[in-house]
Motif scaffolding. Structure first.
Motif, PDB file in Angstrom:
ATOM      1  N   ARG A 123       6.870  28.622  21.520  1.00  0.00           N
ATOM      2  CA  ARG A 123       5.562  29.220  21.813  1.00  0.00           C
ATOM      3  C   ARG A 123       4.380  28.314  21.455  1.00  0.00           C
ATOM      4  N   GLU A 124       4.394  27.709  20.264  1.00  0.00           N
ATOM      5  CA  GLU A 124       3.235  26.906  19.862  1.00  0.00           C
ATOM      6  C   GLU A 124       3.118  25.610  20.652  1.00  0.00           C
ATOM      7  N   SER A 125       4.168  25.252  21.377  1.00  0.00           N
ATOM      8  CA  SER A 125       4.141  24.039  22.189  1.00  0.00           C
ATOM      9  C   SER A 125       3.786  24.307  23.646  1.00  0.00           C
ATOM     10  N   LEU A 126       3.527  25.576  23.974  1.00  0.00           N
ATOM     11  CA  LEU A 126       3.165  25.917  25.348  1.00  0.00           C
ATOM     12  C   LEU A 126       1.647  25.877  25.513  1.00  0.00           C
ATOM     13  N   ARG A 139       0.852  -1.194   0.000  1.00  0.00           N
ATOM     14  CA  ARG A 139       0.000   0.000   0.000  1.00  0.00           C
ATOM     15  C   ARG A 139       0.880   1.233   0.000  1.00  0.00           C
ATOM     16  N   PRO A 140       0.383   2.325  -0.582  1.00  0.00           N
ATOM     17  CA  PRO A 140       1.163   3.558  -0.497  1.00  0.00           C
ATOM     18  C   PRO A 140       1.271   4.001   0.958  1.00  0.00           C
ATOM     19  N   PRO A 141       2.344   4.702   1.326  1.00  0.00           N
ATOM     20  CA  PRO A 141       2.490   5.142   2.717  1.00  0.00           C
ATOM     21  C   PRO A 141       1.406   6.145   3.091  1.00  0.00           C
ATOM     22  N   GLU A 142       1.093   6.163   4.380  1.00  0.00           N
ATOM     23  CA  GLU A 142       0.103   7.121   4.873  1.00  0.00           C
ATOM     24  C   GLU A 142       0.658   8.525   4.772  1.00  0.00           C
ATOM     25  N   GLU A 143      -0.234   9.486   4.727  1.00  0.00           N
ATOM     26  CA  GLU A 143       0.188  10.887   4.746  1.00  0.00           C
ATOM     27  C   GLU A 143       0.914  11.147   6.059  1.00  0.00           C
ATOM     28  N   PRO A 144       1.956  11.953   6.038  1.00  0.00           N
ATOM     29  CA  PRO A 144       2.634  12.259   7.303  1.00  0.00           C
ATOM     30  C   PRO A 144       1.670  12.911   8.282  1.00  0.00           C
ATOM     31  N   ARG A 145       1.794  12.513   9.512  1.00  0.00           N
ATOM     32  CA  ARG A 145       0.932  13.078  10.549  1.00  0.00           C
ATOM     33  C   ARG A 145       1.678  14.195  11.253  1.00  0.00           C
ATOM     34  N   ASN A 146       0.979  15.260  11.489  1.00  0.00           N
ATOM     35  CA  ASN A 146       1.563  16.369  12.238  1.00  0.00           C
ATOM     36  C   ASN A 146       0.998  16.324  13.646  1.00  0.00           C
ATOM     37  N   TYR A 147       1.773  15.753  14.537  1.00  0.00           N
ATOM     38  CA  TYR A 147       1.337  15.675  15.918  1.00  0.00           C
ATOM     39  C   TYR A 147       1.679  16.979  16.612  1.00  0.00           C
ATOM     40  N   ARG A 148       0.740  17.472  17.361  1.00  0.00           N
ATOM     41  CA  ARG A 148       0.987  18.665  18.160  1.00  0.00           C
ATOM     42  C   ARG A 148       0.878  18.276  19.615  1.00  0.00           C
ATOM     43  N   PHE A 149       1.746  18.794  20.371  1.00  0.00           N
ATOM     44  CA  PHE A 149       1.704  18.566  21.804  1.00  0.00           C
ATOM     45  C   PHE A 149       1.874  19.913  22.468  1.00  0.00           C
ATOM     46  N   GLN A 150       1.385  19.999  23.673  1.00  0.00           N
ATOM     47  CA  GLN A 150       1.555  21.228  24.434  1.00  0.00           C
ATOM     48  C   GLN A 150       1.992  20.877  25.837  1.00  0.00           C
ATOM     49  N   VAL A 151       2.894  21.690  26.342  1.00  0.00           N
ATOM     50  CA  VAL A 151       3.458  21.476  27.668  1.00  0.00           C
ATOM     51  C   VAL A 151       3.007  22.614  28.567  1.00  0.00           C
TER      52      VAL A 151
END
Length: 109
Positions: A102-105, A35-47
């Motif tokens: 900043r975007e991870s806070l 199968r073709p590879p899945e689309e890359p996932r953009n995981y976001r996390f916040q601390v």
């Protein structure tokens, strides 16, 4: 060769063939399942910098052990951070590093 002979790869050539097939599948964008590879996932996390321990703080980009300890010491001495800009009060964190993390806070209460 007679029609009844099979093509047999020597052991050394089998490894080469396997590497070539794997490289070809990667080049064509196929996984081992075909199968073709899945689309890359953009995981976001916040601390939450007001509650996070050193290990959690070190997940933030550019925050190593010393800066994590500095954040915790600053928090203990001055109370919780009320805005992201207040983290610039920690030695070693300036405007550039703040923009990187900043975007991870997590939002501050």
């Amino acid at each position: 060769m007679t029609p009844h002979h099979r093509f047999v790869l020597r052991l050394r050539d089998q490894g080469t063939a396997a590497v070539l097939l794997l490289g070809l599948s990667v080049f064509l964008g196929l996984s081992m399942t075909g199968r073709p590879p899945e689309e890359p996932r953009n995981y976001r996390f916040q601390v939450d910098i007001n509650r996070a321990g050193a290990e959690e703080l070190m997940v933030l980009p550019g925050i190593g052990e010393k800066l994590a300890e500095g954040i915790i010491l600053h928090r203990e001495a001055n109370g919780p951070f009320r805005t992201p800009e207040e983290i610039k009060g920690v030695k070693g964190i300036g405007p550039k590093k703040l923009e990187v993390i900043r975007e991870s806070l997590a939002e501050m209460e």
